[in-house]
Enzyme design. Structure first.
Site, short mmCIF file in Angstrom:
data_model
loop_
_atom_site.label_atom_id
_atom_site.label_comp_id
_atom_site.label_asym_id
_atom_site.label_seq_id
_atom_site.Cartn_x
_atom_site.Cartn_y
_atom_site.Cartn_z
N TYR A 1 1.40 -3.07 12.42
CA TYR A 1 0.26 -3.04 11.51
C TYR A 1 -1.02 -3.62 12.10
O TYR A 1 -2.05 -3.61 11.43
CB TYR A 1 0.57 -3.86 10.25
N ARG B 1 6.94 -10.42 -0.73
CA ARG B 1 6.14 -11.19 0.22
C ARG B 1 5.60 -12.47 -0.41
O ARG B 1 5.57 -13.53 0.22
CB ARG B 1 4.97 -10.32 0.70
N CYS C 1 9.20 -4.30 27.28
CA CYS C 1 8.47 -3.42 28.21
C CYS C 1 7.60 -2.44 27.43
O CYS C 1 7.82 -1.22 27.44
CB CYS C 1 9.45 -2.70 29.12
N GLU C 2 6.63 -2.96 26.75
CA GLU C 2 5.63 -2.19 26.00
C GLU C 2 4.32 -2.98 26.03
O GLU C 2 4.32 -4.18 25.79
CB GLU C 2 6.04 -2.02 24.53
N GLU D 1 8.08 -7.29 -9.32
CA GLU D 1 8.93 -7.21 -8.14
C GLU D 1 8.25 -7.85 -6.92
O GLU D 1 8.04 -7.20 -5.89
CB GLU D 1 9.26 -5.75 -7.82
N PRO D 2 7.91 -9.13 -6.97
CA PRO D 2 7.29 -9.77 -5.81
C PRO D 2 8.30 -9.99 -4.69
O PRO D 2 9.45 -10.34 -4.94
CB PRO D 2 6.79 -11.11 -6.38
N TYR E 1 9.22 -9.68 5.98
CA TYR E 1 9.18 -8.56 6.92
C TYR E 1 9.18 -9.04 8.37
O TYR E 1 8.60 -8.40 9.24
CB TYR E 1 7.98 -7.65 6.63
N GLY F 1 3.43 -6.44 -4.84
CA GLY F 1 2.17 -6.17 -4.16
C GLY F 1 1.23 -7.33 -4.03
O GLY F 1 0.25 -7.25 -3.28
#
Length: 413
Positions: free
Chosen positions: A313, A273, A340-341, A270-271, A368, A238
């Site tokens: 996000y 990122r 196409c968005e 548990e890193p 990610y 986190g």
């Protein structure tokens, strides 16, 4: 970070990004080996002699070369699927340094974890505990477990990556955990190892993490009073990174506080990122410049299928020109892709001087990024490269059009 300008050209370590583009094409993910190693070692060294294990969260970036680099320096791994387990084993990892998280472990996944001798299952529900016990009984082995408790602490992060509230799908209500621990303690096929807690991702304030720690330590005392010994405390990951100019958690201060609070308990972190986020960039090329009375669009060859975070996000990534362009067109640009968005964008309202053909670096894309990429709009996934000092290595080939439908078949009437 190892990404910096040398002269007017952005470099990864000692390698010019333009040289990488000439070798591998665009779009492209580029990772710095030294950054990955140094980031993991910062967590590891901060514990000093205190018993600990730094388990890299594989979901952040699961490229086998990234995993191999970490395995070589002694990392453990946090996995959430049998596929991630297979990856870390193929990368040379020690199964006894793997913790298995996730809310929906299948019978096959539990069997495989027991077969290879993983460190621990982080149990997320009463039903999962029962399944692990059944599988272990059938195999006539003891399954090492910890229970992931939900401390109902607001991590104050994006709701999609908040995991420690009662409304989230993760973990067991901390008030219900003692009954589950009692059940596990009395089972001949379950071996209680630890207590697990993870409240969210991209945290930039240490306060929620320490609040959660205090709550789980209270639970450890209660369990000890009932004769249930806890050997380790898994505090999850986190810790956030700097995407722009935001303040982030000081790792050394955070870990020093943990060590002072936990006594002799071994600590698992548990890193994910924090290890790879700032160790990677996504490079894309400007195809067209398009302006109207309201907007200036830089249409690039990268898209939301390559880097989903801005669309999913509303995430911010700094954008840097690979080559500083004094002759370009100055404007506040929206960087948009070919999908196409309308939601297909990598950045909005960035002041840049651009010319068609320019390369742009989307910074802090190591976590990610590729892992969440897809073939939407039948677009092949991009290549990945790792740089080490003045060397560079292709660690994933660019997909071809043929790759997109190699696993599909026609119906032969």
């Amino acid at each position: 970070m190892s990404f910096s300008y040398q002269g007017q050209t952005l470099h990864a370590d000692s390698v010019g990004i333009t040289d990488l583009m000439a070798s591998y094409g665009s779009p492209l993910y580029v990772y710095s080996r030294s950054d990955i190693e140094n980031n993991w070692r910062e967590f590891d060294a901060a514990f000093g002699a205190h018993p600990h294990l730094i388990c890299y969260a594989v979901k952040a970036n699961s490229n086998i070369a990234v995993l191999n680099v970490l395995a070589k320096i002694g990392a453990g791994f946090d996995i959430v699927s049998i596929g991630e387990l297979a990856r870390v084993l193929a990368a040379g990892a020690d199964a006894s340094k793997c913790v298995f998280s996730g809310v929906a472990k299948t019978t096959q996944e539990i069997e495989r974890g027991l077969e290879v001798g993983i460190r621990c299952f982080n149990v997320e529900s009463a039903a999962e505990l029962e399944r692990i016990e059944q599988v272990a009984a059938r195999l006539n082995v003891q399954a090492p477990i910890s229970i992931r408790v939900n401390p109902n602490v607001d991590a104050k992060t994006h709701p999609y990556i908040s995991t420690g509230l009662k409304g989230n799908k993760f973990g067991v209500d901390i008030d219900d955990a003692i009954d589950l621990y009692q059940q596990a303690h009395h089972s001949q096929y379950l071996n209680v190892q630890g207590l697990d807690c993870h409240i969210g991702s991209q945290l930039t304030d240490v306060t929620p993490l320490l609040d959660a720690l205090d709550k789980v330590l209270e639970l450890v005392v209660k369990l000890n009073n009932q004769g249930i010994a806890i050997a380790h405390l898994d505090l999850g990951g986190g810790v956030g990174i700097r995407y722009d100019n935001e303040d982030t958690i000081d790792i050394n201060t955070y870990i020093d506080t943990i060590v002072k609070k936990v006594g002799n308990l071994e600590v698992i972190l548990e890193p994910g990122r924090a290890i790879v986020g700032n160790a990677g960039v996504f490079i894309t090329q400007v195809e067209f410049l398009k302006q109207n009375s309201d907007k200036s669009f830089a249409i690039v060859d990268g898209a939301m299928n390559d880097l989903l975070r801005p669309t999913l996000y509303g995430a911010y990534h700094q954008v840097l020109p690979v080559n500083e362009n004094a002759q370009g067109l100055d404007a506040h640009w929206d960087l948009v892709g070919p999908i196409c968005e309308t939601g297909d964008f990598l950045a909005k309202d960035r002041k840049l001087s651009l010319t068609e053909g320019d390369y742009l670096a989307i910074m802090s894309a190591g976590a990610y990024g590729f892992g969440m990429s897809s073939n939407y709009n039948s677009r092949p996934r991009v290549a990945e490269v790792m740089v080490s000092d003045n060397q560079h290595h292709l660690i994933r080939k660019r997909e071809t059009i043929q790759d997109l439908f190699n696993t599909e078949t026609l119906i032969n009437d």
